[in-house]
Design an enzyme around this catalytic site. Structure first.
Site, mmCIF file in Angstrom:
data_model
loop_
_atom_site.group_PDB
_atom_site.id
_atom_site.type_symbol
_atom_site.label_atom_id
_atom_site.label_comp_id
_atom_site.label_asym_id
_atom_site.label_seq_id
_atom_site.Cartn_x
_atom_site.Cartn_y
_atom_site.Cartn_z
ATOM 1 N N LYS A 310 64.309 14.205 -18.991
ATOM 2 C CA LYS A 310 63.170 13.622 -20.091
ATOM 3 C C LYS A 310 62.015 13.011 -19.654
ATOM 4 O O LYS A 310 61.042 13.326 -20.785
ATOM 5 C CB LYS A 310 63.811 12.025 -20.002
ATOM 6 N N ASP A 347 64.619 7.387 -28.631
ATOM 7 C CA ASP A 347 65.359 5.667 -27.473
ATOM 8 C C ASP A 347 64.589 4.352 -28.794
ATOM 9 O O ASP A 347 65.199 3.350 -28.727
ATOM 10 C CB ASP A 347 65.112 5.788 -26.279
ATOM 11 N N GLY A 370 66.184 -3.385 -15.511
ATOM 12 C CA GLY A 370 65.233 -1.816 -15.800
ATOM 13 C C GLY A 370 63.642 -2.017 -16.109
ATOM 14 O O GLY A 370 63.330 -2.509 -17.060
ATOM 15 N N GLY A 372 63.399 2.033 -16.046
ATOM 16 C CA GLY A 372 63.633 3.414 -16.158
ATOM 17 C C GLY A 372 63.633 4.126 -17.459
ATOM 18 O O GLY A 372 62.210 2.240 -18.493
HETATM 19 P P1 NAP Z 1 66.949 5.238 -14.899
HETATM 20 O O1 NAP Z 1 65.486 5.904 -15.510
HETATM 21 O O2 NAP Z 1 67.689 6.229 -13.960
HETATM 22 O O3 NAP Z 1 66.537 3.945 -15.231
HETATM 23 C C1 NAP Z 1 67.658 3.145 -13.993
HETATM 24 C C2 NAP Z 1 66.915 1.475 -13.832
HETATM 25 O O4 NAP Z 1 68.088 0.471 -13.790
HETATM 26 C C3 NAP Z 1 65.914 1.522 -12.890
HETATM 27 O O5 NAP Z 1 65.444 0.310 -13.198
HETATM 28 C C4 NAP Z 1 67.147 0.778 -11.775
HETATM 29 O O6 NAP Z 1 66.459 0.153 -11.035
HETATM 30 C C5 NAP Z 1 68.158 0.503 -12.706
HETATM 31 N N1 NAP Z 1 69.562 0.023 -11.683
HETATM 32 C C6 NAP Z 1 70.097 1.459 -11.719
HETATM 33 N N2 NAP Z 1 71.047 1.544 -10.822
HETATM 34 C C7 NAP Z 1 70.869 -0.915 -10.166
HETATM 35 C C8 NAP Z 1 71.726 -1.639 -10.081
HETATM 36 N N3 NAP Z 1 73.375 -1.068 -9.244
HETATM 37 N N4 NAP Z 1 71.797 -1.893 -9.430
HETATM 38 C C9 NAP Z 1 70.388 -3.460 -10.642
HETATM 39 N N5 NAP Z 1 69.648 -2.234 -11.179
HETATM 40 C C10 NAP Z 1 69.977 -0.854 -10.930
HETATM 41 O O7 NAP Z 1 67.469 6.002 -16.176
HETATM 42 P P2 NAP Z 1 67.438 5.003 -17.621
HETATM 43 O O8 NAP Z 1 67.512 6.444 -18.369
HETATM 44 O O9 NAP Z 1 66.975 4.281 -18.472
HETATM 45 O O10 NAP Z 1 69.195 5.003 -18.053
HETATM 46 C C11 NAP Z 1 69.540 3.191 -17.473
HETATM 47 C C12 NAP Z 1 70.711 2.735 -18.916
HETATM 48 O O11 NAP Z 1 70.590 3.543 -19.739
HETATM 49 C C13 NAP Z 1 72.114 3.931 -18.509
HETATM 50 O O12 NAP Z 1 73.183 3.339 -18.293
HETATM 51 C C14 NAP Z 1 71.920 4.926 -19.653
HETATM 52 O O13 NAP Z 1 73.391 5.143 -19.913
HETATM 53 C C15 NAP Z 1 71.335 3.480 -20.893
HETATM 54 N N6 NAP Z 1 71.004 4.756 -22.339
HETATM 55 C C16 NAP Z 1 71.637 3.972 -22.906
HETATM 56 C C17 NAP Z 1 70.982 4.938 -24.619
HETATM 57 C C18 NAP Z 1 72.121 4.474 -25.674
HETATM 58 O O14 NAP Z 1 72.172 5.355 -25.999
HETATM 59 N N7 NAP Z 1 73.035 3.541 -25.636
HETATM 60 C C19 NAP Z 1 69.809 5.818 -24.334
HETATM 61 C C20 NAP Z 1 69.708 5.885 -23.197
HETATM 62 C C21 NAP Z 1 70.068 4.954 -21.877
HETATM 63 P P3 NAP Z 1 65.649 0.974 -9.769
HETATM 64 O O15 NAP Z 1 64.145 0.771 -10.665
HETATM 65 O O16 NAP Z 1 65.564 -0.045 -8.864
HETATM 66 O O17 NAP Z 1 65.747 2.046 -9.373
#
Ligand code: NAP
Length: 525
Positions: A310, A347, A370, A372
């Protein structure tokens, strides 16, 4: 009506009549092979019997005869590929030809002879077989996709009804090589071309668009006669392969991994519902360079971008919308007429659309867990609409940086018990899959609405706890549907059938949850 077996003319017309999916059936015993054919013939009137998988191929012939006599609408290919040519038949060339001749006598209208076998066979032997049977000359490359024109040149001196070239894709670009070959040669010859391997999955759908007379489909997801095969059912019901033609626009989702992406199900549902002549495939991109080559050369009209590309996608874009630039992440690409690539981030729509159906976003107090990519979309989108946003993240620095950029605030975990919110959004992966993890403790969940971006499972532990407290919940599937709906609108200019998309994705997630509960019992058909 079945094809007249003794006619010398009928096989010549086969390319015009054949369905676009041939069900490849392999089994260890003839009974099992015929049971599969019996169970699936109604939906699959075109089958390939992989006789080389049987211990005694000749013993299966009477059973095949009975099956074809009672299923006159079925067109069957007999294949008995020898071990040295990538099959499982250990017999001699003469034995292979004997099996194929007998299978044809039993009603198989088409026989597949490998190029290597055909080159060693006297021309009059093949000519005799071809007097009544359709003949496929086939060539398999189990290592690479290369020398396609030279291979065809070797095949063409052997008179046949079809020339089949199956190669191995080690990159997505190998599929482009196969498509271009088919596009340039298929108006002159009846060709079947596909790429094997996990990188070749898209060719199983797109080769038909490029001119392959048909493609092969597996009996089920677990039963494949070649690596990368897609099930015949998915080819028909998800990819609508019978409607795919040269005018079909190609869309896709790219990521690594991508195998379990729900995007093909949801997007192909939308394309079908809105009568768009388009097909949407999953691209397992191991590098962006390889992916971009495909986008430009296939070409792909629209692309969904997912993990881990992304952010990195930005440098390949000619232009972006304001949201994408601000968030620093792109999940949607449109290929313009001159091949320019435009990036969008949907998103934000995925977060705002479900929320605005429940709350007034302006002035709402929102906690985002979060920092991310998904959290960034939520924070910037909500701030733009006037929400009061607090961010909490495992790594505090990242929360602070995002808060600074978006003019939001940071909240510490210790302060959660004293705070209440209109909305809590989980933008971390905590709670995904079969874990029962929850990003917050019961007493920390103080809100009117809880929105979990995690969508598999549909009902996460966080949502269960919130529901039990009488809090309204928004499951992640809603975000998934709305971000996809916005992509669909950008690509097609049509309103997206969000209701149908939600139903399709919910059913698939339910099937997956059931499969997780029931261990595989290898039911074949
Ligand atoms: P990302 O960029 O990897 O960010 C992940 C975030 O979650 C980071 O802030 C990370 O914290 C935190 N995190 C990861 N593991 C953790 C844990 N065990 N405990 C606490 N915090 C944790 O991922 P993303 O793209 O933002 O996606 C995040 C979630 O949203 C995923 O589950 C994804 O499937 C979901 N999502 C869903 C949709 C939808 O359409 N429903 C769309 C996009 C994303 P750190 O900064 O400390 O690493």
């Amino acid at each position: 009506m079945t094809l007249a077996l003794t006619s010398t003319i009928a096989p010549r017309f086969l390319p015009l009549r054949l369905p676009k999916v041939c069900l490849a059936i392999s089994a260890e015993t003839a009974d099992e092979m015929l049971d599969i054919a019996e169970g699936m013939a109604r939906d699959n009137p075109f089958v390939e019997f992989r006789l080389d998988y049987l211990k005694q191929p000749v013993a299966a012939i009477p059973k095949i005869r009975r099956f074809l006599e009672t299923h006159q609408y079925v067109t069957a290919i007999a294949t008995c590929r020898r071990v040295e040519n990538g099959g499982k038949f250990k017999g001699s060339l003469a034995a292979e030809l004997e099996v194929l001749t007998k299978a044809h006598g039993a009603g198989c209208q088409i026989v597949d002879v490998e190029l290597e076998s055909a080159l060693k066979t006297k021309p009059d032997v093949l000519a005799k077989l071809r007097r009544s049977a359709g003949v496929i000359i086939s060539f398999h490359d189990f290592r690479a996709t290369r020398n396609l024109d030279a291979t065809l040149a070797k095949m063409l001196p052997i008179p046949a009804d079809f020339y089949k070239i199956v190669t191995t894709a080690t990159t997505l670009s190998d599929n482009v090589t196969m498509m271009k070959f088919l596009q340039t040669q298929s108006d002159k010859h009846a060709l079947i071309g596909v790429c094997m391997g996990e990188q070749g999955v898209i060719s199983r759908v797109l080769s038909v668009r490029a001119g392959s007379v048909f493609t092969f489909g597996a009996v089920s997801a677990d039963s494949k006669t070649a690596p990368g095969q897609v099930s015949a059912r998915d080819l028909r019901s998800i990819y609508r392969i019978e409607q795919v033609d040269a005018a079909t626009r190609v869309y896709g989702v790219a990521g690594d991994p991508i195998e379990h992406s729900l995007s093909p199900v949801i997007m192909n549902t939308a394309l079908r519902r809105e009568n768009v002549n388009g097909v949407y495939v999953a691209l397992h991109a191991k590098s962006l360079k390889d992916l971009i080559h495909c986008v430009r050369e296939i070409p792909l009209h629209g692309l969904s971008v997912t993990m881990p590309y992304k952010q990195a996608m930005l440098e390949y874009l000619d232009n972006t919308d304001a949201h994408t630039a601000k968030i620093g992440a792109c999940n949607t690409v449109v290929r313009g007429q001159e091949g320019k690539l435009f990036g969008f981030n949907t998103d934000i729509a995925g977060v705002l659309r479900p929320l605005e159906q429940r709350v007034t976003i302006e002035g709402a107090k929102v906690l985002v867990l979060g920092a991310g990519g998904a959290a960034r979309a939520a924070v910037f989108g909500l701030k733009e609409r006037g929400a009061d946003v607090s961010i909490m993240n495992r790594t505090a620095d990242k929360a602070q940086k995002l808060a600074r950029q978006a003019k939001a605030r940071v909240i510490k975990r210790a302060d959660l018990r004293k705070s209440s919110f209109d909305v809590i959004i989980n933008a971390t992966p905590v709670g995904m899959g079969s874990t029962r993890d929850c990003p917050l403790k019961d007493e920390e969940i103080r809100a009117k609405v809880v929105f979990d971006m995690v969508y598999d499972p549909v009902e996460t532990h966080l949502l269960q706890v919130a529901r039990a407290k009488g809090i309204a919940v928004i499951p992640g599937v809603e975000m998934f549907v709305h971000q996809a709906a916005r992509q669909f609108e950008i690509w097609t200019g049509k309103p997206a059938p969000a209701g149908d998309m939600l139903r399709a994705v919910t059913v698939t997630l339910q099937e997956r949850a059931n499969a997780r509960k029931t261990p595989k019992d290898h039911v074949k058909a």
